[in-house]
Design a protein around this motif. Structure first.
Motif, PDB file in Angstrom:
ATOM      1  N   THR A 162      44.092  44.476  28.146  1.00  0.00           N
ATOM      2  CA  THR A 162      45.214  43.174  28.599  1.00  0.00           C
ATOM      3  C   THR A 162      45.116  42.113  29.396  1.00  0.00           C
ATOM      4  N   GLU A 163      46.184  41.081  29.643  1.00  0.00           N
ATOM      5  CA  GLU A 163      44.880  39.755  30.356  1.00  0.00           C
ATOM      6  C   GLU A 163      45.272  40.684  31.351  1.00  0.00           C
ATOM      7  N   ASP A 164      45.791  41.553  31.749  1.00  0.00           N
ATOM      8  CA  ASP A 164      47.055  41.559  33.288  1.00  0.00           C
ATOM      9  C   ASP A 164      46.608  43.014  33.877  1.00  0.00           C
ATOM     10  N   SER A 165      45.747  43.879  33.169  1.00  0.00           N
ATOM     11  CA  SER A 165      44.559  44.569  33.704  1.00  0.00           C
ATOM     12  C   SER A 165      43.295  44.441  34.836  1.00  0.00           C
ATOM     13  N   TYR A 166      43.571  45.703  35.839  1.00  0.00           N
ATOM     14  CA  TYR A 166      42.640  45.493  36.578  1.00  0.00           C
ATOM     15  C   TYR A 166      41.213  45.738  36.014  1.00  0.00           C
ATOM     16  N   VAL A 226      39.970  43.760  33.461  1.00  0.00           N
ATOM     17  CA  VAL A 226      40.018  42.120  32.556  1.00  0.00           C
ATOM     18  C   VAL A 226      39.597  40.952  33.697  1.00  0.00           C
ATOM     19  N   ARG A 227      41.225  41.442  35.039  1.00  0.00           N
ATOM     20  CA  ARG A 227      40.459  40.544  35.745  1.00  0.00           C
ATOM     21  C   ARG A 227      39.870  40.266  37.003  1.00  0.00           C
ATOM     22  N   LYS A 228      39.029  41.643  36.989  1.00  0.00           N
ATOM     23  CA  LYS A 228      37.031  41.474  37.669  1.00  0.00           C
ATOM     24  C   LYS A 228      36.409  41.072  37.257  1.00  0.00           C
ATOM     25  N   LEU A 229      36.410  41.067  35.459  1.00  0.00           N
ATOM     26  CA  LEU A 229      35.192  41.646  34.676  1.00  0.00           C
ATOM     27  C   LEU A 229      35.201  40.279  34.693  1.00  0.00           C
ATOM     28  N   HIS A 230      36.595  39.398  34.208  1.00  0.00           N
ATOM     29  CA  HIS A 230      36.317  37.957  33.173  1.00  0.00           C
ATOM     30  C   HIS A 230      35.720  36.382  33.882  1.00  0.00           C
ATOM     31  N   LYS A 231      35.668  36.629  35.241  1.00  0.00           N
ATOM     32  CA  LYS A 231      34.726  35.674  35.721  1.00  0.00           C
ATOM     33  C   LYS A 231      33.169  35.922  35.388  1.00  0.00           C
ATOM     34  N   PRO A 232      33.059  36.725  36.469  1.00  0.00           N
ATOM     35  CA  PRO A 232      31.696  37.317  35.708  1.00  0.00           C
ATOM     36  C   PRO A 232      30.710  37.581  34.568  1.00  0.00           C
ATOM     37  N   CYS A 233      31.667  37.840  33.174  1.00  0.00           N
ATOM     38  CA  CYS A 233      31.179  37.728  32.144  1.00  0.00           C
ATOM     39  C   CYS A 233      31.587  36.538  31.342  1.00  0.00           C
TER      40      CYS A 233
END
Length: 142
Positions: free
Chosen positions: A86-90, A92-99
């Motif tokens: 989900t978009e608010d999980s830890y 996804v928040r940490k890996l979204h920008k590097p990916c």
């Protein structure tokens, strides 16, 4: 006291309820119980169906086991999607920008894929085959 319908026994009442008065059971007919015959020493083969071979049993077990694993995999996939992706999980928040940065740099490679292939489905297959090829050639050992 007799009933108004004129039936005198339980069998007559049952036959009238079922709507099939043609079947009659005589009270003097004994109910026979058949005993199983095993054609052991006399040399006669029993008239039983052939049992499944071991190969068929193993095949059926493997098919059932595969179906159970498939259902388990679907359940695990649903849990992961609902809990971790989900978009608010830890994660996804940490890996979204590097990916996002890595996918932007590698986006030009999608031009080499066939037009009817989705990159999200094609690249995991390509990476898996690449790892298998490296393992097969002896370059990569786990």
């Amino acid at each position: 006291m007799s009933e108004g319908r004129g039936s005198n026994s339980f069998r007559d009442e049952l036959a009238s309820l079922l709507g099939d008065p043609g079947i009659r059971y005589a009270a003097a007919d004994p109910i026979g119980i058949s005993t199983p015959s095993f054609g052991g020493r006399t040399g006669e083969s029993p008239n039983l169906e052939q049992s499944e071979s071991f190969k068929d049993q193993v095949k059926g077990f493997a098919i059932a086991w595969g179906e159970i694993l498939l259902d388990l995999g679907r359940g695990c996939k649903d849990i992961v999607q609902q809990s971790f992706l989900t978009e608010d999980s830890y994660i996804v928040r940490k890996l979204h920008k590097p990916c996002a940065k890595a996918s932007a740099k590698l986006r030009y490679l999608n031009e080499f894929l066939p037009e009817d292939r989705d990159p999200a489905h094609a690249w995991p297959v390509i990476l898996f085959v690449f790892i298998l090829a490296l393992t097969g050639t002896g370059i990569l050992f786990f």
